[in-house]
Design a protein around this motif. Structure first.
Motif, PDB file in Angstrom:
ATOM      1  N   GLN A 107       7.284  28.015  -1.004  1.00 21.73           N
ATOM      2  CA  GLN A 107       6.245  28.999  -1.338  1.00 21.73           C
ATOM      3  C   GLN A 107       4.949  28.777  -0.570  1.00 21.73           C
ATOM      4  O   GLN A 107       4.133  29.688  -0.463  1.00 21.73           O
ATOM      5  N   LEU A 108       4.725  27.571  -0.067  1.00 22.55           N
ATOM      6  CA  LEU A 108       3.535  27.292   0.734  1.00 22.55           C
ATOM      7  C   LEU A 108       3.886  26.282   1.814  1.00 22.55           C
ATOM      8  O   LEU A 108       4.168  25.116   1.520  1.00 22.55           O
ATOM      9  N   ASP A 109       3.883  26.743   3.049  1.00 21.49           N
ATOM     10  CA  ASP A 109       4.126  25.881   4.201  1.00 21.49           C
ATOM     11  C   ASP A 109       2.776  25.419   4.735  1.00 21.49           C
ATOM     12  O   ASP A 109       2.026  26.201   5.318  1.00 21.49           O
ATOM     13  N   LEU A 110       2.459  24.146   4.515  1.00 22.17           N
ATOM     14  CA  LEU A 110       1.153  23.629   4.912  1.00 22.17           C
ATOM     15  C   LEU A 110       0.987  23.546   6.429  1.00 22.17           C
ATOM     16  O   LEU A 110      -0.135  23.335   6.906  1.00 22.17           O
ATOM     17  N   THR A 111       2.065  23.712   7.171  1.00 24.42           N
ATOM     18  CA  THR A 111       1.935  23.736   8.624  1.00 24.42           C
ATOM     19  C   THR A 111       1.564  25.129   9.132  1.00 24.42           C
ATOM     20  O   THR A 111       1.277  25.296  10.309  1.00 24.42           O
ATOM     21  N   ASN A 112       1.573  26.109   8.251  1.00 25.88           N
ATOM     22  CA  ASN A 112       1.210  27.487   8.594  1.00 25.88           C
ATOM     23  C   ASN A 112      -0.248  27.720   8.233  1.00 25.88           C
ATOM     24  O   ASN A 112      -0.597  27.898   7.062  1.00 25.88           O
ATOM     25  N   GLY A 113      -1.128  27.698   9.244  1.00 22.08           N
ATOM     26  CA  GLY A 113      -2.559  27.817   8.986  1.00 22.08           C
ATOM     27  C   GLY A 113      -2.926  29.093   8.261  1.00 22.08           C
ATOM     28  O   GLY A 113      -3.773  29.090   7.356  1.00 22.08           O
ATOM     29  N   ASP A 158       6.304  25.181  -4.641  1.00 20.30           N
ATOM     30  CA  ASP A 158       7.112  24.238  -3.879  1.00 20.30           C
ATOM     31  C   ASP A 158       6.965  24.547  -2.390  1.00 20.30           C
ATOM     32  O   ASP A 158       6.253  25.473  -2.012  1.00 20.30           O
ATOM     33  N   ARG A 159       7.640  23.780  -1.566  1.00 18.50           N
ATOM     34  CA  ARG A 159       7.432  23.917  -0.126  1.00 18.50           C
ATOM     35  C   ARG A 159       7.836  25.294   0.388  1.00 18.50           C
ATOM     36  O   ARG A 159       7.249  25.817   1.330  1.00 18.50           O
ATOM     37  N   ILE A 173      -0.556  22.731  -8.269  1.00 24.77           N
ATOM     38  CA  ILE A 173       0.403  21.633  -8.115  1.00 24.77           C
ATOM     39  C   ILE A 173       1.364  21.981  -6.992  1.00 24.77           C
ATOM     40  O   ILE A 173       2.064  23.000  -7.045  1.00 24.77           O
ATOM     41  N   LEU A 174       1.399  21.157  -5.974  1.00 24.28           N
ATOM     42  CA  LEU A 174       2.317  21.332  -4.845  1.00 24.28           C
ATOM     43  C   LEU A 174       3.465  20.340  -4.975  1.00 24.28           C
ATOM     44  O   LEU A 174       3.267  19.187  -5.341  1.00 24.28           O
ATOM     45  N   GLY A 175       4.673  20.788  -4.648  1.00 30.17           N
ATOM     46  CA  GLY A 175       5.846  19.946  -4.855  1.00 30.17           C
ATOM     47  C   GLY A 175       6.244  19.929  -6.309  1.00 30.17           C
ATOM     48  O   GLY A 175       6.633  18.889  -6.856  1.00 30.17           O
ATOM     49  N   ALA A 176       6.172  21.086  -6.947  1.00 27.18           N
ATOM     50  CA  ALA A 176       6.304  21.163  -8.402  1.00 27.18           C
ATOM     51  C   ALA A 176       7.730  20.974  -8.899  1.00 27.18           C
ATOM     52  O   ALA A 176       7.941  20.788 -10.104  1.00 27.18           O
ATOM     53  N   GLN A 177       8.732  21.016  -8.001  1.00 26.26           N
ATOM     54  CA  GLN A 177      10.114  20.922  -8.452  1.00 26.26           C
ATOM     55  C   GLN A 177      10.647  19.488  -8.522  1.00 26.26           C
ATOM     56  O   GLN A 177      11.754  19.260  -9.005  1.00 26.26           O
ATOM     57  N   GLY A 178       9.858  18.521  -8.045  1.00 26.55           N
ATOM     58  CA  GLY A 178      10.304  17.132  -8.102  1.00 26.55           C
ATOM     59  C   GLY A 178      10.111  16.518  -9.479  1.00 26.55           C
ATOM     60  O   GLY A 178       9.604  17.155 -10.414  1.00 26.55           O
ATOM     61  N   GLN A 179      10.504  15.255  -9.619  1.00 26.04           N
ATOM     62  CA  GLN A 179      10.397  14.581 -10.915  1.00 26.04           C
ATOM     63  C   GLN A 179       8.950  14.535 -11.408  1.00 26.04           C
ATOM     64  O   GLN A 179       8.666  14.834 -12.570  1.00 26.04           O
ATOM     65  N   LEU A 180       8.033  14.174 -10.534  1.00 25.47           N
ATOM     66  CA  LEU A 180       6.632  14.118 -10.917  1.00 25.47           C
ATOM     67  C   LEU A 180       6.062  15.526 -11.098  1.00 25.47           C
ATOM     68  O   LEU A 180       5.301  15.775 -12.044  1.00 25.47           O
ATOM     69  N   GLY A 181       6.423  16.449 -10.211  1.00 23.58           N
ATOM     70  CA  GLY A 181       5.921  17.808 -10.324  1.00 23.58           C
ATOM     71  C   GLY A 181       6.274  18.436 -11.656  1.00 23.58           C
ATOM     72  O   GLY A 181       5.455  19.136 -12.271  1.00 23.58           O
ATOM     73  N   ARG A 182       7.493  18.183 -12.135  1.00 18.82           N
ATOM     74  CA  ARG A 182       7.901  18.752 -13.430  1.00 18.82           C
ATOM     75  C   ARG A 182       7.102  18.127 -14.573  1.00 18.82           C
ATOM     76  O   ARG A 182       6.726  18.810 -15.528  1.00 18.82           O
TER      77      ARG A 182
END
Length: 467
Positions: free
Chosen positions: A213-219, A210-211, A188-197
């Motif tokens: 912990q994983l930066d999707l712009t970092n290959g 959450d962002r 689950i990515l974005g786990a700290q938001g309302q839906l993520g929780r």
């Protein structure tokens, strides 16, 4: 008349026996060992093989012992015959279940990840081949079971004392000592938001990031994730500050988070055969729909940058073979949101002005999370689905009046106001769709029964707000 292939189930869930037509003459024979369209139509999984291996067994009695690899495979015989036995070594109620048959060129078997498989050559020069959907990595470890385990009691045609068995296979543990293979996990990515929780509560064993912990712009960071441990990636991450998205700085972040990041995930999902779940928005539409709610097939026409970036993210995710795009509106969950703000204002004695010309339905985060689980477990076709609570569409001011009533205030303490009046003295305001109702016909046809938004709102207000 030529008879086509057929598929039969076995006592082991997901282990399938495929009977293959073998066409022969004086020259020999030929068969279709893997024919995607025909075999998937019969119910064989579209497992996406990436490697083809050949096992040559020089003499009768060669027995290769019970290994549960972390990939799916399709096994068939090219020459000779084998006695094949399988033992379910996956965690769960079917752990230890066995199945065995004799296999010749006219039979193939689909073996799911985590099911232990073993093959005993019945004639000299036996060759069997297998397609797998992951690349073999030397040094990997996975469950193995002793060929002579008394619990499963496989009836080997050639006694193991007379068989050719490796020392490693003879030393494998009995069933009581096998560590079952756990199913692949949910990420689950974005786990700290309302839906993520809400999703984290529904999937307590999932990996939540959450962002930060994983930066999707970092290959390099994306490649470093052990994707083979997962079968579902759920993307709750989004930039939702719709007014800030209209600024120079906000526009860049919105495109990065809402469009570029989903594109990275879509490519990753395709490469690793993951199912990707992504959440979209009513803001992909212009809100000028006449009649019923927007369907999943209606063309998008976003009014502002936020809606444009969400639409771009939808297009990117739709390129992944296994995807669910869940379009939703007016999310309410654990944390700060419209309903909690109105509840607080009511208790503080305020009498706010609330917009009355934007119409839609509330979507509670637990409803959206459960709909996600439904789509993932029900076998619903991949694609885009609208997901909101059901019931009568209402304006923001109508929902506000209901909140005030439930708190014990008069609904007349809410003053309806138009969008233009509400934002008259405010700069940098993003355009909002006036009509945000989404049709739920496709979702309900999949077997989902949505909860009425008014009932969900009353239940939500009865709960103590999260701190």
């Amino acid at each position: 008349m030529s008879v086509g292939p057929s598929v039969a189930t076995t006592p082991i869930p997901g282990l399938l026996v495929l009977r293959l037509p073998v066409h022969g003459d004086s020259r020999g024979w030929v068969k279709e060992n893997w024919q995607h369209a025909r075999m998937t139509a019969l119910g064989l999984p579209d497992f996406g093989p990436v490697q083809n291996n050949v096992s040559f067994n020089a003499t009768r009695g060669v027995t290769r012992g019970i290994h549960a690899e972390p990939w799916d495979k399709l096994v068939s015989v090219a020459s000779g015959r084998v006695y094949a036995a399988w033992v379910d070594l996956r965690a769960g109620s079917s752990f230890g279940t066995t199945f065995a048959i004799e296999v010749g060129p006219d039979t193939a078997v689909f073996v799911p990840r985590g099911v232990g498989n073993s093959y005993q050559a019945l004639v000299d020069g036996t060759v069997y081949i297998y397609l797998v959907n992951d690349h073999y990595v030397p040094g990997g470890s996975y469950p193995a079971l002793n060929l002579a385990d008394e619990t499963v009691a496989i009836s080997w045609p050639i006694p193991l004392a007379e068989a050719e068995v490796s020392d490693k296979d003879r030393s494998s543990p009995r069933l009581s000592g096998v560590q079952p293979m756990e199913p692949r996990k949910v990420l689950i990515l974005g786990a700290q938001g309302q839906l993520g929780r809400a999703l984290t509560a529904l999937y307590p064993t999932a990996t939540s990031l959450d962002r930060g912990q994983l930066d999707l712009t970092n290959g390099a960071a994306v490649r470093a994730i052990p994707w083979h441990d997962y079968d579902v990636v759920v993307n709750c991450a989004a930039y939702t500050t719709v007014d800030e998205a209209e600024t120079i700085a906000g526009r860049r972040i919105a495109w990065e988070v809402n469009a570029a990041a989903p594109a990275v995930l879509a490519r990753t999902a395709a490469e690793h055969r993951l199912t990707i779940v992504h959440y979209s928005s009513d803001y992909v539409f212009d809100g000028r729909q006449l009649g019923g709610g927007y369907s999943e097939d209606d063309p998008v026409a976003p009014l502002g940058v936020y809606g444009q970036t969400k639409a771009a993210g939808d297009f990117a995710v739709a390129t992944a073979p296994r995807h669910y795009i869940l379009r939703t509106s007016w999310l309410v969950g654990d944390g700060n949101n419209f309903v909690r703000t109105l509840q607080r204002l009511a208790r503080e004695g305020a009498s706010p002005q609330v917009i009355d010309d934007q119409v839609g339905r509330l979507t509670f985060s637990d409803e959206l999370a459960r709909a996600t689980q439904h789509l993932l477990t029900s076998g619903a076709p991949y694609g885009t689905y609208n997901v909101t609570n059901s019931g009568t569409p209402r304006s923001w001011s109508e929902y506000a009046r209901r909140v005030f009533t439930q708190v014990g205030r008069s609904p007349d303490d809410i003053t309806p106001i138009s969008t233009e009046e509400y934002y008259v003295d405010k700069d940098g305001v993003a355009p909002r769709p006036r009509f945000s109702v989404l049709s739920l016909a496709k979702l309900t046809a999949s077997g989902w029964v949505p909860t009425d938004a008014d009932q969900a709102l009353d239940a939500y207000l009865a709960k103590k707000p999260a701190r």
